[in-house]
Design a protein around this motif. Structure first.
Motif, PDB file in Angstrom:
ATOM      1  N   ASP A  46      40.239  41.884  47.919  1.00  0.00           N
ATOM      2  CA  ASP A  46      40.453  40.721  48.787  1.00  0.00           C
ATOM      3  C   ASP A  46      41.790  40.077  48.444  1.00  0.00           C
ATOM      4  O   ASP A  46      41.943  39.450  47.398  1.00  0.00           O
ATOM      5  CB  ASP A  46      39.299  39.727  48.596  1.00  0.00           C
ATOM      6  N   GLU A  47      42.741  40.236  49.325  1.00  0.00           N
ATOM      7  CA  GLU A  47      44.097  39.734  49.099  1.00  0.00           C
ATOM      8  C   GLU A  47      44.129  38.224  48.865  1.00  0.00           C
ATOM      9  O   GLU A  47      44.984  37.712  48.144  1.00  0.00           O
ATOM     10  CB  GLU A  47      44.977  40.093  50.302  1.00  0.00           C
ATOM     11  N   SER A  48      43.171  37.496  49.422  1.00  0.00           N
ATOM     12  CA  SER A  48      43.187  36.037  49.317  1.00  0.00           C
ATOM     13  C   SER A  48      42.948  35.540  47.896  1.00  0.00           C
ATOM     14  O   SER A  48      43.220  34.380  47.599  1.00  0.00           O
ATOM     15  CB  SER A  48      42.168  35.409  50.271  1.00  0.00           C
ATOM     16  N   ILE A  49      42.434  36.386  46.996  1.00  0.00           N
ATOM     17  CA  ILE A  49      42.190  35.910  45.626  1.00  0.00           C
ATOM     18  C   ILE A  49      43.340  36.228  44.677  1.00  0.00           C
ATOM     19  O   ILE A  49      43.303  35.820  43.521  1.00  0.00           O
ATOM     20  CB  ILE A  49      40.862  36.456  45.051  1.00  0.00           C
ATOM     21  N   GLU A  50      44.351  36.943  45.155  1.00  0.00           N
ATOM     22  CA  GLU A  50      45.477  37.245  44.275  1.00  0.00           C
ATOM     23  C   GLU A  50      46.153  35.952  43.841  1.00  0.00           C
ATOM     24  O   GLU A  50      46.341  35.035  44.628  1.00  0.00           O
ATOM     25  CB  GLU A  50      46.472  38.174  44.968  1.00  0.00           C
ATOM     26  N   GLY A  51      46.471  35.896  42.562  1.00  0.00           N
ATOM     27  CA  GLY A  51      47.135  34.720  42.020  1.00  0.00           C
ATOM     28  C   GLY A  51      46.196  33.593  41.632  1.00  0.00           C
ATOM     29  O   GLY A  51      46.647  32.524  41.228  1.00  0.00           O
ATOM     30  N   THR A  52      44.879  33.808  41.716  1.00  0.00           N
ATOM     31  CA  THR A  52      43.922  32.741  41.399  1.00  0.00           C
ATOM     32  C   THR A  52      43.399  32.818  39.963  1.00  0.00           C
ATOM     33  O   THR A  52      42.673  31.935  39.542  1.00  0.00           O
ATOM     34  CB  THR A  52      42.708  32.793  42.360  1.00  0.00           C
ATOM     35  N   GLY A  53      43.706  33.895  39.252  1.00  0.00           N
ATOM     36  CA  GLY A  53      43.208  34.069  37.892  1.00  0.00           C
ATOM     37  C   GLY A  53      41.905  34.839  37.818  1.00  0.00           C
ATOM     38  O   GLY A  53      41.403  35.111  36.716  1.00  0.00           O
ATOM     39  N   ILE A  54      41.336  35.189  38.962  1.00  0.00           N
ATOM     40  CA  ILE A  54      40.065  35.911  38.972  1.00  0.00           C
ATOM     41  C   ILE A  54      40.209  37.274  38.315  1.00  0.00           C
ATOM     42  O   ILE A  54      39.370  37.675  37.499  1.00  0.00           O
ATOM     43  CB  ILE A  54      39.505  36.008  40.408  1.00  0.00           C
ATOM     44  N   ALA A  55      41.255  38.001  38.639  1.00  0.00           N
ATOM     45  CA  ALA A  55      41.454  39.330  38.036  1.00  0.00           C
ATOM     46  C   ALA A  55      41.634  39.213  36.527  1.00  0.00           C
ATOM     47  O   ALA A  55      41.090  40.022  35.768  1.00  0.00           O
ATOM     48  CB  ALA A  55      42.651  40.028  38.670  1.00  0.00           C
ATOM     49  N   THR A  56      42.363  38.215  36.076  1.00  0.00           N
ATOM     50  CA  THR A  56      42.576  38.025  34.641  1.00  0.00           C
ATOM     51  C   THR A  56      41.254  37.736  33.937  1.00  0.00           C
ATOM     52  O   THR A  56      40.946  38.336  32.902  1.00  0.00           O
ATOM     53  CB  THR A  56      43.573  36.875  34.387  1.00  0.00           C
ATOM     54  N   GLU A  57      40.469  36.837  34.492  1.00  0.00           N
ATOM     55  CA  GLU A  57      39.175  36.484  33.890  1.00  0.00           C
ATOM     56  C   GLU A  57      38.249  37.698  33.834  1.00  0.00           C
ATOM     57  O   GLU A  57      37.619  37.964  32.800  1.00  0.00           O
ATOM     58  CB  GLU A  57      38.531  35.355  34.692  1.00  0.00           C
ATOM     59  N   ALA A  58      38.177  38.448  34.915  1.00  0.00           N
ATOM     60  CA  ALA A  58      37.305  39.621  34.952  1.00  0.00           C
ATOM     61  C   ALA A  58      37.791  40.709  34.007  1.00  0.00           C
ATOM     62  O   ALA A  58      36.995  41.322  33.287  1.00  0.00           O
ATOM     63  CB  ALA A  58      37.215  40.156  36.383  1.00  0.00           C
ATOM     64  N   ALA A  59      39.091  40.958  33.987  1.00  0.00           N
ATOM     65  CA  ALA A  59      39.635  42.011  33.126  1.00  0.00           C
ATOM     66  C   ALA A  59      39.456  41.665  31.648  1.00  0.00           C
ATOM     67  O   ALA A  59      39.125  42.544  30.840  1.00  0.00           O
ATOM     68  CB  ALA A  59      41.104  42.257  33.451  1.00  0.00           C
ATOM     69  N   ARG A  60      39.655  40.416  31.291  1.00  0.00           N
ATOM     70  CA  ARG A  60      39.435  40.018  29.891  1.00  0.00           C
ATOM     71  C   ARG A  60      37.992  40.278  29.463  1.00  0.00           C
ATOM     72  O   ARG A  60      37.729  40.774  28.365  1.00  0.00           O
ATOM     73  CB  ARG A  60      39.798  38.548  29.696  1.00  0.00           C
ATOM     74  N   ALA A  61      37.060  39.927  30.336  1.00  0.00           N
ATOM     75  CA  ALA A  61      35.648  40.151  30.018  1.00  0.00           C
ATOM     76  C   ALA A  61      35.354  41.651  29.906  1.00  0.00           C
ATOM     77  O   ALA A  61      34.624  42.079  29.006  1.00  0.00           O
ATOM     78  CB  ALA A  61      34.764  39.509  31.085  1.00  0.00           C
ATOM     79  N   ALA A  62      35.926  42.445  30.795  1.00  0.00           N
ATOM     80  CA  ALA A  62      35.694  43.895  30.771  1.00  0.00           C
ATOM     81  C   ALA A  62      36.280  44.529  29.512  1.00  0.00           C
ATOM     82  O   ALA A  62      35.653  45.403  28.902  1.00  0.00           O
ATOM     83  CB  ALA A  62      36.300  44.533  32.020  1.00  0.00           C
ATOM     84  N   ILE A  63      37.454  44.093  29.117  1.00  0.00           N
ATOM     85  CA  ILE A  63      38.101  44.632  27.920  1.00  0.00           C
ATOM     86  C   ILE A  63      37.278  44.280  26.681  1.00  0.00           C
ATOM     87  O   ILE A  63      37.014  45.138  25.836  1.00  0.00           O
ATOM     88  CB  ILE A  63      39.554  44.126  27.816  1.00  0.00           C
TER      89      ILE A  63
END
Length: 171
Positions: A96-113
């Protein structure tokens, strides 16, 4: 662990109901970082592979959703280790392009790592990134990963950058 909760997100195992969001992403220009845009059949097989990874490995990439909206798939982030991959990977795709730049990917990736280091017991984690995917490169660097030019490539005929994630102190 089929579900991983963070402060703002629910990461859950992918299901067939994620097909409309997955199809829209995989068939769009946004998928060029993973070899897209894909045909409808390729998109279907891509989602099926993600679902099947869970059955074969017992873990896989999670669908990223916002807390309270677990049916709305925003992307996929998490552990990925196909049989022919040289190393264990944490991958990400923001559908979903609308969530880019919101920090959602960072939060999810940190949890996954963190999950991969602790629950899965991985001793190495990389992310394979298309050389022209500036957003993914920035995310990898924000997560503390460093480019490893000597790392083996997952697909020798497809150029990619390998970003290596540091193991947290104390693990």
């Amino acid at each position: 662990m089929e579900r991983l909760d963070t402060a703002n997100l629910v990461l859950r195992r992918p299901v067939g109901g994620d097909w409309p969001a997955a199809r829209a992403f995989f068939m769009s220009d946004r998928a060029k970082g993973i070899g897209g845009p894909l045909s409808e059949g390729q998109a279907w097989r891509a989602l099926a592979a993600e679902i099947g990874h869970w059955d074969i490995r017992g873990y896989g990439m999670w669908v990223v959703t916002q807390r309270g909206s677990e049916d709305q798939a925003l992307g996929m982030i998490g552990p990925w280790y196909p049989a022919d991959w040289p190393e264990t990977e944490i991958g990400w795709m923001i559908w979903d392009e609308s969530i880019e730049g919101t920090g959602i990917a960072t939060e999810a990736a940190r949890a996954a790592i963190l999950h991969a280091w602790t629950a899965l017991g991985w001793d190495t984690i990389v992310s394979y990134i298309a050389p022209d995917n500036a957003r993914s490169i920035r995310l990898a660097e924000k997560l503390g990963a460093a480019h490893d030019p000597d790392a083996p490539q997952p697909k020798p005929d497809v150029p990619c950058l390998v970003y290596r994630h540091p193991k947290p102190e104390g693990l």
